[in-house]
Design a protein around this motif. Structure first.
Motif, PDB file in Angstrom:
ATOM      1  N   ILE A  19      28.736  33.257  40.327  1.00 50.15           N
ATOM      2  CA  ILE A  19      29.405  34.013  39.267  1.00 50.15           C
ATOM      3  C   ILE A  19      28.383  34.983  38.689  1.00 50.15           C
ATOM      4  O   ILE A  19      27.415  34.557  38.040  1.00 50.15           O
ATOM      5  CB  ILE A  19      29.913  33.071  38.135  1.00 50.15           C
ATOM      6  CG1 ILE A  19      30.630  31.847  38.702  1.00 50.15           C
ATOM      7  CG2 ILE A  19      30.792  33.825  37.148  1.00 50.15           C
ATOM      8  CD1 ILE A  19      32.020  32.083  39.160  1.00 50.15           C
ATOM      9  N   ASN A  20      28.589  36.285  38.933  1.00 47.38           N
ATOM     10  CA  ASN A  20      27.586  37.245  38.455  1.00 47.38           C
ATOM     11  C   ASN A  20      28.100  38.173  37.357  1.00 47.38           C
ATOM     12  O   ASN A  20      27.410  39.074  36.923  1.00 47.38           O
ATOM     13  CB  ASN A  20      26.983  38.044  39.623  1.00 47.38           C
ATOM     14  CG  ASN A  20      28.070  38.641  40.478  1.00 47.38           C
ATOM     15  OD1 ASN A  20      29.214  38.735  40.033  1.00 47.38           O
ATOM     16  ND2 ASN A  20      27.731  39.033  41.695  1.00 47.38           N
ATOM     17  N   GLY A  21      29.352  37.946  36.912  1.00 46.03           N
ATOM     18  CA  GLY A  21      29.870  38.715  35.775  1.00 46.03           C
ATOM     19  C   GLY A  21      30.712  37.780  34.939  1.00 46.03           C
ATOM     20  O   GLY A  21      31.229  36.772  35.456  1.00 46.03           O
ATOM     21  N   SER A  22      30.881  38.095  33.645  1.00 41.44           N
ATOM     22  CA  SER A  22      31.583  37.161  32.774  1.00 41.44           C
ATOM     23  C   SER A  22      33.053  37.033  33.152  1.00 41.44           C
ATOM     24  O   SER A  22      33.689  38.004  33.571  1.00 41.44           O
ATOM     25  CB  SER A  22      31.423  37.600  31.324  1.00 41.44           C
ATOM     26  OG  SER A  22      30.060  37.476  30.981  1.00 41.44           O
ATOM     27  N   VAL A  23      33.620  35.836  33.027  1.00 42.77           N
ATOM     28  CA  VAL A  23      35.007  35.546  33.404  1.00 42.77           C
ATOM     29  C   VAL A  23      35.663  34.671  32.353  1.00 42.77           C
ATOM     30  O   VAL A  23      34.995  33.873  31.692  1.00 42.77           O
ATOM     31  CB  VAL A  23      35.113  34.817  34.773  1.00 42.77           C
ATOM     32  CG1 VAL A  23      35.089  35.780  35.934  1.00 42.77           C
ATOM     33  CG2 VAL A  23      34.025  33.768  34.930  1.00 42.77           C
TER      34      VAL A  23
END
Ligand code: GDD
Length: 410
Positions: free
Chosen positions: A400-404
């Motif tokens: 996970i490399n971006g906010s979710v």
């Protein structure tokens, strides 16, 4: 002598427990740092004259071999896993292994569902059962009228405690008194299960002599002939016959069908440790150890930085590394996880071998009853630095490399 049987089910059950049940059978998923079924087994240890404990299920044998031998040694009571070749139902599974179960000629047999969390007042149940002198006594509890239909609902005689009426997960409300899935029986239970088979054979024979048409419709809808459910096939028909009695608990009880409930049950078991196993609760002195708030379990092999702040309701499993300034609240951290500096984990379950980067946040609003009410990371998930994951379910091996937010990441 007394024996105890714990029904552990198998891989085709517990599907709501995914992704946590992908690589660990649900009965071995840790609650308060101990496998789910461990809490049942240590409760059974408090029964006097306990000869043996059996786990019955249809998981592969090897998944339980290690656990069963280590728990037998630790608690000094023989624990054995009995594998069904296929599901036989909650009573059918017991019946399938009857010869092994009655080998020691037990006077009583405890039967426990694995997916319940409770204080298991087994000695008190046995005492009540002996007083009632029926064939079986079941543990019952009062729940809210809105939630009762997820369980077996029942009516008991207020004076004699006899089970008068039983109906499994009814569509219309019957009673707020429900079945906890914990029973004690005399060996006559096997005769009662045998009775179900005999009835079925008689009915089938009757149909065979009537029209071929109706036989076809029955065989299409009916269960396998050796499948017997304890609730529908035994408890319902035997209610009101002075054979079954109830013992009501006022202590805690929950059913564990979802990961959210495992977090809630972990909290219940941690708080029970205050009375049963205080040595398992972490204490922080604030200088050498991390600050500890409320009930917390930390495996001895975990490495926690002294500036981390942990609790309440946190379980940290084996070989976990927790960095400086990390904050953990209401979460289960599974084996081999790494949590780097200043990360925050709240209302979440972090899967085996996952890694959380610096200043990352893995969080949820903590509503245990909704699907995305807690965040779950499957095995080997990587959350990169400064990323925020909120109310998500993440399947194994994801990066996970971006906010979710509010997502199921497949
Ligand atoms: N070994 C084995 N074989 N175990 C089984 C099988 C089987 O074929 N089928 C179910 N089990 C185990 C499950 O793993 C669980 O621990 C227990 O038996 C009961 O499972 P279900 O029959 O699926 O019932 P349930 O959990 O939906 O409801 C039962 O338990 C509730 C309490 O938690 C009912 O008895 C309800 O009335 C009760 O309120």
């Amino acid at each position: 002598k007394v024996v105890a049987v714990i029904m552990v089910g198998g891989p085709t059950k517990g599907t709501r427990f995914r992704p946590l049940s992908f690589n660990t059978p649900k009965p071995l998923f840790p609650l308060a740092g101990q496998p789910m079924v461990h809490h049942h087994i240590s409760a059974c240890k408090r029964i006097s004259n306990l000869a043996r404990i059996f786990l019955i299920g249809f998981y592969e044998e090897r998944e339980f071999t290690l656990y069963v031998s280590s728990i037998s040694n630790e608690l000094k009571v023989p624990v054995r896993y009995l594998k069904e070749d296929k599901p036989h139902g909650s009573a059918g599974g017991l019946y399938y292994f009857r010869d092994i179960i009655i080998e020691d000629s037990p006077s009583h047999i405890f039967l426990l569902n694995c997916d319940v969390c409770c204080s298991f007042p087994l000695p008190d149940m046995l005492e009540a059962h002996q007083k009632y002198s029926g064939m079986g006594t079941m543990l019952v509890i009062k729940v809210s009228a809105e939630s009762a239909n997820q369980f077996g609902e029942l009516v008991a005689d207020p004076a004699t405690k006899e089970l008068l009426h039983y109906i499994e997960k009814p569509e219309t409300f019957v009673s707020d008194l429900i079945n906890c899935g914990v029973y004690v029986f005399t060996p006559e239970i096997f005769t009662a299960i045998q009775g179900v088979f005999t009835n079925r054979e008689d009915r089938a024979n009757l149909l065979r002599v009537s029209s071929f048409e109706s036989l076809q419709s029955v065989t299409r809808t009916s269960l396998p002939t050796d499948f017997v459910r304890l609730d529908q096939d035994i408890l319902s028909p035997l209610a009101g016959k002075k054979l079954l009695y109830t013992y009501e608990t006022t202590d805690f009880w929950e059913q564990i069908k979802t990961p959210g409930m495992s977090l809630k049950c972990s909290a219940l078991y941690l708080s029970q440790y205050q009375f049963t196993s205080p040595h398992l609760l972490a204490t922080g002195d604030g200088s050498r150890n991390a600050s500890i708030i409320g009930d917390v379990y930390i495996h001895p092999s975990a490495k926690v930085h002294p500036t981390a702040k942990i609790g309440p309701n946190v379980s940290v499993s084996a070989n976990v590394r927790v960095g400086a300034g990390v904050r953990l609240i209401s979460c289960i951290i599974l084996d081999d996880v790494e949590i780097q500096e200043n990360a925050v984990v709240m209302h979440s379950i972090i899967g085996w071998k996952s890694s959380l980067g610096r200043w990352s946040r893995v969080q949820a609003d903590g509503d245990y009853n909704t699907k995305l009410g807690i965040t779950i990371l499957g095995e080997a998930v990587t959350v990169e630095d400064e990323v925020v994951v909120t109310n998500c379910i993440v399947l194994p091996n994801k990066i996970i490399n971006g906010s979710v937010q509010e997502e199921i990441i497949l």
